[in-house]
Enzyme design. Structure first.
Site, PDB file in Angstrom:
ATOM      1  N   ASP A 157      45.928  50.170  32.608  1.00  0.00           N
ATOM      2  CA  ASP A 157      47.177  49.735  33.228  1.00  0.00           C
ATOM      3  C   ASP A 157      47.836  50.903  33.960  1.00  0.00           C
ATOM      4  O   ASP A 157      47.568  52.080  33.687  1.00  0.00           O
ATOM      5  CB  ASP A 157      48.115  49.186  32.158  1.00  0.00           C
ATOM      6  N   ASP A 198      51.167  39.610  36.199  1.00  0.00           N
ATOM      7  CA  ASP A 198      51.849  39.396  34.924  1.00  0.00           C
ATOM      8  C   ASP A 198      52.461  38.002  34.854  1.00  0.00           C
ATOM      9  O   ASP A 198      52.830  37.542  33.771  1.00  0.00           O
ATOM     10  CB  ASP A 198      52.957  40.437  34.746  1.00  0.00           C
TER      11      ASP A 198
END
Length: 730
Positions: free
Chosen positions: A478, A547
């Protein structure tokens, strides 16, 4: 398909062709490289499309005998300033004497089999039988600068790869101020411009606009390719998803970039893609070289779907790590929306047991597993297992997964550092910041300075040790903030070199880890699609697209991203409702059908689902397993755009064109519109197709008359249909 690169010394044309497309360059006056054609394959190019030259007031020229030959009207392969061309230059230098004049002229050419190897940058992959490359060398004998232009063409793909290299042949250092990867000159004839805009949780939003006079420029100055304007630009001649000519450009790069289209007073168009000149410069010492990232140029005469097929084929066969080209990814359950930071050993062992019962193939422990990580404000950089949450280390979790035949994955954010961390106390000079001002936070964290080799080496060692210790199968990589200061506390280079040096440092780390652990599955993530580009795809075969897992918003995000990326290169999860990002409630079946249109996984809390829900989830997982190979290897077609309709539809076609999977969504319910008439233009007119409902249709019927899809009452409904081609006569 025949592949060739030729130079005709009688006409002075270089011709790259694979019998499907052609790219043609003229060597004018044995000095200058002029762009003549890029499009569908032509035979025996004659130059009939060349524009006549005119003598114009304000146009400059070199020779009194040729006062109608001006660079203002010549379509160039690498345009330069101070030569009468007032559009955007492709290369700008500042020499040692502060001069910015450059006059490189043609010197030589070389043709070789295969593609260039760029050791510091991600790049196209091909064997010597799959591609050919043309290298055109220009030299400025006054400034002692060599410019090499690279053009690669593939046997199996309508793609041209372009890049450039600059070599300093002098004994003085000079500064590169702008260096585009590719410039394309053509005429404006009513084409439409297509690009993306977006944000966190709203990535890959399509925009089609007219091309007006002046410049249209997008890009990123954030240190990452970014969700705001991902690297892509296309022009099309009245194109649709199914028809029309499209010429599109993207970049094999993950940092700052810019895309430009410029229409001048004579309706000439210039397209350009490359490093963002506002955030770039580079000092090039004597005998040193600098290479640009590779640009990917795709031509399609079959609309935007045809364009996407070329991008999808290119990425699968010429960009992805070869070991993952045909690899099936595990269906996983991720802990994030289930637990957020509140994870522990007992809970995760229960998750692993339940996941095994439901048929999952991997369990991923997301953020919150390392020392003191109870919020987003602490511990990044301290990559040690939290002894309170996991008193027996991670070994029980890894062993439990392995005993059940499942894979174990874990989350990292390796490029970041928290102010509240042991690493920050020990190595404050590793933070990206000016030596003279306090650092800016982003998502409560700082960025590690990957321009420093010491930091790169530390990151390589830290991750390598972790992987070797725990034998994890999967890492979610990430990156949750962008660069602000763009300075190193220990810099010995120009500030504008920082962002590119950062990317080179990151690529060095990724290159080492992916080569050292070739079978470890890395998933790219940057708060979703914050750094989704061909540069990251070179290392990581899949990316967490967004997301935002909402059943409505995801339709547009997945639709737009498919312009560049095959759906199986994108991961999508079934999550809980009300949705954690939008608070919207959509049917479970709709969320499943959306996730099935990607590399599918789950993110809802399977420890709290009912027995009935567990039965549905287990059935869904088994169903996806039966569809997975079709999804992975399919040719993907967009049929109905959520940007234009209250509905979305797309189609997966098997490699042998025998099996099809149709997925459609209708969003807001209307009593006056019970469904949609959908034509499927990619079927065989003369074949019969048997549906999963037992019905039979001819290809010509579904192509021309269409299929009416009825949806259930209520908002956010989905519909799926499996079609199998019937070989024998009906």
């Amino acid at each position: 398909m025949t592949l060739s690169i030729t130079f005709d010394s009688t006409t002075n044309y270089f011709h790259l062709t694979n019998q499907s497309i052609s790219y043609i360059i003229e060597l004018l006056d044995n000095r200058y490289l002029i762009h003549r054609y890029w499009g569908k394959s032509v035979r025996n190019y004659s130059g009939a499309n060349r524009l006549p030259s005119y003598k114009k007031t304000f146009a400059s020229f070199q020779s009194l005998e040729q006062d109608n030959q001006s660079f203002e009207f010549l379509p160039q392969e690498c345009p330069l300033s101070f030569m009468g061309d007032y559009k955007e230059a492709g290369l700008k230098l500042r020499l040692a004497d502060q001069s910015e004049m450059l006059r490189p002229i043609f010197h030589s050419y070389n043709i070789f089999n295969g593609v260039p190897n760029l050791p510091d940058l991600p790049h196209a992959r091909a064997t010597i039988d799959e591609a050919k490359t043309l290298v055109l060398t220009l030299i400025d004998s006054t400034s002692r600068v060599q410019l090499d232009l690279f053009y690669s063409i593939f046997k199996d793909n309508n793609t041209i790869i372009r890049s450039s290299k600059l070599t300093n042949l002098s004994s003085d250092e000079f500064e590169i101020q702008h260096f585009a990867s590719a410039t394309i000159d053509t005429l404006y004839q009513g084409q439409q411009l297509t690009s993306f805009y977006g944000s966190h949780q709203k990535e890959f939003q399509l925009q089609h606009t007219s091309i007006t006079h002046g410049q249209f420029r997008i890009g990123s100055s954030r240190g990452a390719s970014g969700p705001q304007y991902p690297p892509f630009i296309a022009i099309s001649d009245l194109a649709h998803e199914c028809y029309g000519e499209v010429r599109a450009l993207t970049l094999i790069y993950s940092g700052n970039h810019t895309e430009l289209i410029e229409r001048d007073q004579y309706d000439q168009l210039r397209l350009q893609i490359g490093l963002n000149p506002e955030m770039f410069s580079w000092k090039l010492g004597p005998k040193e070289c600098f290479s640009t990232p590779q640009a990917v140029l795709v031509y399609s005469d079959a609309g935007f779907n045809g364009m996407s097929h070329q991008f999808h084929h290119f990425t699968r066969h010429h960009l992805l790590p070869s070991q993952f080209k045909n690899e099936i990814a595990p269906i996983l359950i991720n802990s994030w929306e289930m637990t957020y930071f509140d994870v522990n050993e007992e809970q995760m062992l229960q998750v692993i047991e339940q996941a095994h019962q439901l048929g999952f193939e991997a369990v991923v422990l997301d953020d919150g597993w390392f020392s003191g990580r109870n919020s987003s404000k602490t511990s990044l950089g301290d990559w040690h297992v939290d002894p309170i949450k996991f008193p027996n280390d991670l070994t029980p979790l890894v062993n439990s997964c392995q005993q059940k035949g499942m894979k174990f994955g874990i989350w990292f954010e390796p490029e970041m550092i928290s102010a509240q961390s042991q690493l920050c106390k020990e190595k404050p000079e590793w933070i990206v910041k000016s030596p003279y001002f306090p650092a800016y936070y982003g998502r409560n964290q700082y960025v590690l300075d990957l321009t420093q080799k010491e930091v790169q080496d530390w990151l390589i060692q830290t991750l390598s040790t972790f992987i070797e210790t725990y034998h994890v199968d999967y890492i979610k990589w990430d990156m949750n903030r962008h660069l602000v200061e763009n300075e190193s506390q220990l810099a010995h280079f120009l500030p504008k070199e920082f962002s590119h040096r950062y990317m080179l440092g990151l690529y060095r780390v990724l290159n080492y880890l992916t080569q050292q652990f070739p079978n470890l599955l890395f998933e790219n993530c940057s708060s979703g699609g914050g750094r989704l580009d061909f540069g990251m795809l070179y290392y990581f075969p899949q990316t967490w697209l967004s997301d935002n897992t909402d059943g409505l918003d995801r339709q547009a995000i997945q639709y737009g991203a498919s312009y560049l990326f095959h759906p199986y290169q994108l991961t999508g999860h079934v999550s809980a409702v009300p949705n954690h990002q939008t608070n919207r409630t959509t049917p479970l079946q709709t969320r499943m059908d959306l996730a099935d249109s990607t590399n599918m996984g789950y993110e809802l809390n399977i420890l709290k689902t009912s027995l009935e829900d567990n039965h549905v989830i287990a059935h869904h997982i088994n169903r996806y397993k039966s569809l997975r190979q079709l999804i992975q290897t399919s040719r993907f077609y967009r049929l109905l755009s959520p940007f234009d309709h209250n509905a979305t539809a797309w189609l997966f076609e098997s490699e042998d064109k025998e099996n099809y999977y149709l997925v459609a969504f209708r969003n807001t319910y209307s009593v006056s519109q019970t469904g949609y008439l959908l034509r499927i233009p990619y079927l065989d007119d003369n074949a019969y197709y048997i549906t999963s409902n037992g019905e039979s249709y001819t290809g010509s019927d579904l192509k021309n008359a269409g299929l009416f899809i009825s949806f259930e009452k209520g908002d956010y409904q989905s519909y799926t249909l499996y079609l199998k081609k019937k070989r024998e006569n009906h």
